[in-house]
Design an enzyme around this catalytic site. Structure first.
Site, mmCIF file in Angstrom:
data_model
loop_
_atom_site.group_PDB
_atom_site.id
_atom_site.type_symbol
_atom_site.label_atom_id
_atom_site.label_comp_id
_atom_site.label_asym_id
_atom_site.label_seq_id
_atom_site.Cartn_x
_atom_site.Cartn_y
_atom_site.Cartn_z
ATOM 1 N N CYS A 261 0.840 -1.209 0.000
ATOM 2 C CA CYS A 261 0.000 0.000 0.000
ATOM 3 C C CYS A 261 0.876 1.261 0.000
ATOM 4 C CB CYS A 261 -1.004 -0.022 1.157
ATOM 5 S SG CYS A 261 -2.358 1.154 0.935
ATOM 6 N N HIS B 85 -4.076 -4.903 -0.274
ATOM 7 C CA HIS B 85 -3.656 -5.447 1.016
ATOM 8 C C HIS B 85 -3.704 -6.972 0.982
ATOM 9 C CE1 HIS B 85 -3.332 -1.770 3.408
ATOM 10 N NE2 HIS B 85 -4.230 -1.297 2.562
ATOM 11 N N GLU C 233 -2.761 -8.991 3.155
ATOM 12 C CA GLU C 233 -3.120 -9.508 4.487
ATOM 13 C C GLU C 233 -4.626 -9.485 4.719
ATOM 14 O OE1 GLU C 233 -1.887 -6.584 3.809
ATOM 15 O OE2 GLU C 233 -2.456 -5.058 5.286
#
Lengths: 191, 197
Positions: free
Chosen positions: B76, B179, B181
Site C-alpha cells: 500500500c 492489502h 493480508e
C-alpha cells in the site's frame, strides 16, 4: 472490475453472536470468531461486528474480540458498539479492525464523524443508522432502537456523508430478522 | 524469516497475523543492524504518503533500504514510498521505481477512496502471482494510485477510467497497492510466494 460486496453483519452480546426479530427476542447464534471464520470460508467479502452491549467498562471484551478476529480471519472487518471518542477508535484500529462503526455517538456529537475522517480517512468511518417508519416517515432510532429521535433518516444520512462517513450501515428495524428482504423503498430514496 | 520495517506508519497487527496464519516467521526492524537478521523485508504503511516518507527518513534507514539485495516488498503506502514522487504532500519518495503516485480525485468521477475487491491482470509473469489465477480479486483501500510502467508492472488494476499499477517489480524490489493480508486465501498465497522468492 470492482465487485459488489456481500457483508454478513453479526450482533454480539456479552461475547456471543445473537439474532433477533425487529431488534427484540434475541437468541444465541454461536461464537462470533468461529462464525466469522465460517462466513469468510463461504465467500463473504467483509464482516461487520456490532457489540450491542459494549460500554466503557466492557471495552476490553470488544478489543479481545477484534484481536481474535484479526488473528483468524483473512478479510476486512468493521467493529461497532460503544465507540464514543477518538481514543476508542484508535485502540480498535491498532487491534486489527479495518473500520469502525459509530451510531448513537455520531448523533449526539456529529463532529466525531469529521474528526475520525480527518484522523484516519473516510474509508475508516462507517455510520450505522437504525431506522423505523413512524406515521409514514423514517426516523433515526438510538440505543439499539429503543429511543426514537426527531431526526429524519434521509437528512441524517446526507449529513453523515457530508461530514466524512465513508459508508452507511443502514438497518431497517421494520425489516430486521423478518426474512422479508431489504427495505427497497427506503434504499431507493437514499441512493 | 521476514523483517518488517517499523517506522510508525500505521498498524501492522493484520500483517503479522497473516504471516502467522501461513506459518512464516517474522520480526521487527528498528535499526540498520536488524536488517542482517532477516532474509526478506516488508515495508508496510497506511495513511499519508508524504508523512510516511518523513517518518521513514527520521529512522535513518533509507540508505540501507536502497542498498538492499534481499527481496523487499512494499504494501500500500509502502509501495508508494518506492516511487519517485507522490502528489500526497507533493513529496519526493525513495525513487526505486521511476513512476509517480497520483491522486484519483481530480482525474475520475467515481468515488474516492477506491475501496473494495477489484480484479487485477497479471503482467510480466511476476513470481509474486505464482499459483494465483489471472483476474483474481484483491482488497484495495487507497486514494492515490501509481502510474503503470510497462517495464516494471506486475499487475494492472482498472478503477473507473484509470488503469494503474496494482503491483510492480524491479530486481529484488516488489510492491503491491492492495492489502494481501486482507485479501483472503489468494492474499496469503501472495505473501507465501514473496517469502519463497
Amino acid at each position: 472490475m470492482l465487485a459488489k460486496r456481500i457483508i454478513p453483519c453479526l450482533d454480539v452480546k456479552d461475547g456471543r453472536t445473537v439474532k433477533g426479530v425487529n431488534f427484540v427476542d434475541l437468541r444465541d447464534a454461536g461464537d462470533p470468531v468461529e462464525l466469522a471464520w465460517q462466513y469468510s470460508q463461504q465467500g463473504a467479502d467483509e464482516l461487520v461486528f456490532l457489540d450491542i452491549t459494549a460500554t466503557h467498562e466492557k471495552r476490553k471484551t470488544t478489543i479481545d474480540l477484534v484481536k481474535a478476529v484479526a488473528r483468524q480471519v483473512n478479510i476486512p472487518f468493521t467493529i461497532g458498539g460503544g465507540i464514543n471518542e477518538m481514543r476508542d477508535a484508535e485502540t480498535l484500529l491498532n487491534s486489527g479492525a479495518d473500520k469502525i462503526s459509530i451510531n448513537s455517538a455520531a448523533v449526539r456529537n456529529p463532529q466525531l464523524i469529521d474528526d475520525l475522517a480527518k484522523a484516519f480517512g473516510t474509508q475508516f468511518v462507517v455510520v450505522a443508522v437504525d431506522t423505523r417508519l413512524v406515521d409514514g416517515k423514517n426516523y433515526v432510532h438510538l440505543r439499539g432502537g429503543r429511543d426514537k429521535t426527531d431526526i429524519e433518516t434521509e437528512n441524517w444520512i446526507k449529513e453523515a456523508e457530508s461530514r466524512g462517513a465513508g459508508e452507511i450501515l443502514l438497518t431497517s428495524m421494520d425489516h430486521d430478522g423478518t426474512k422479508n428482504g431489504f427495505d427497497n423503498g427506503l434504499l431507493k430514496k437514499i441512493k | 524469516m521476514i523483517g518488517i520495517v517499523n517506522y510508525g506508519a500505521g498498524n501492522i497487527f493484520s500483517l503479522t497475523a497473516a504471516l502467522d496464519r501461513i506459518g512464516v516467521e517474522h520480526g521487527m526492524i528498528n535499526t540498520k543492524e536488524d536488517f542482517d537478521k532477516y532474509s526478506h523485508i516488508i515495508i508496510p504503511g497506511v495513511g499519508h504518503a508524504g508523512a510516511a516518507m518523513k517518518k521513514l527518513q527520521d529512522t535513518g534507514l533509507v540508505d540501507t533500504i536502497l542498498s538492499l539485495k534481499k527481496p523487499v516488498l512494499g504494501i500500500c503506502v509502502g509501495m508508494q514510498l518506492m516511487t519517485a514522487f507522490s502528489e500526497e504532500g507533493d513529496a519526493d519518495m525513495l525513487d526505486i521505481f521511476p513512476v509517480r503516485t497520483l491522486h484519483f480525485g481530480k482525474r475520475i468521477q467515481a468515488k474516492v477512496p477506491h475501496m473494495g475487491w477489484n480484479s487485477i491482470r497479471i503482467e510480466n509473469n511476476s513470481p509474486l502471482f505464482k499459483d494465483i489465477p489471472d483476474n483474481s480479486y484483491f482488497y484495495f483501500v487507497h486514494s492515490y494510485y501509481i502510474e503503470r510502467d510497462e517495464a516494471t508492472v506486475a499487475a494492472t488494476c482498472t478503477y473507473d477510467t484509470v488503469s494503474f499499477a496494482a503491483a510492480f517489480q524491479r530486481d529484488n524490489f516488489f510492491g503491491v497497492q492492495f492489502h494481501p493480508e486482507k485479501s483472503g486465501k489468494l492474499g496469503e498465497q501472495l505473501l507465501l510466494n514473496f517469502s519463497r522468492f
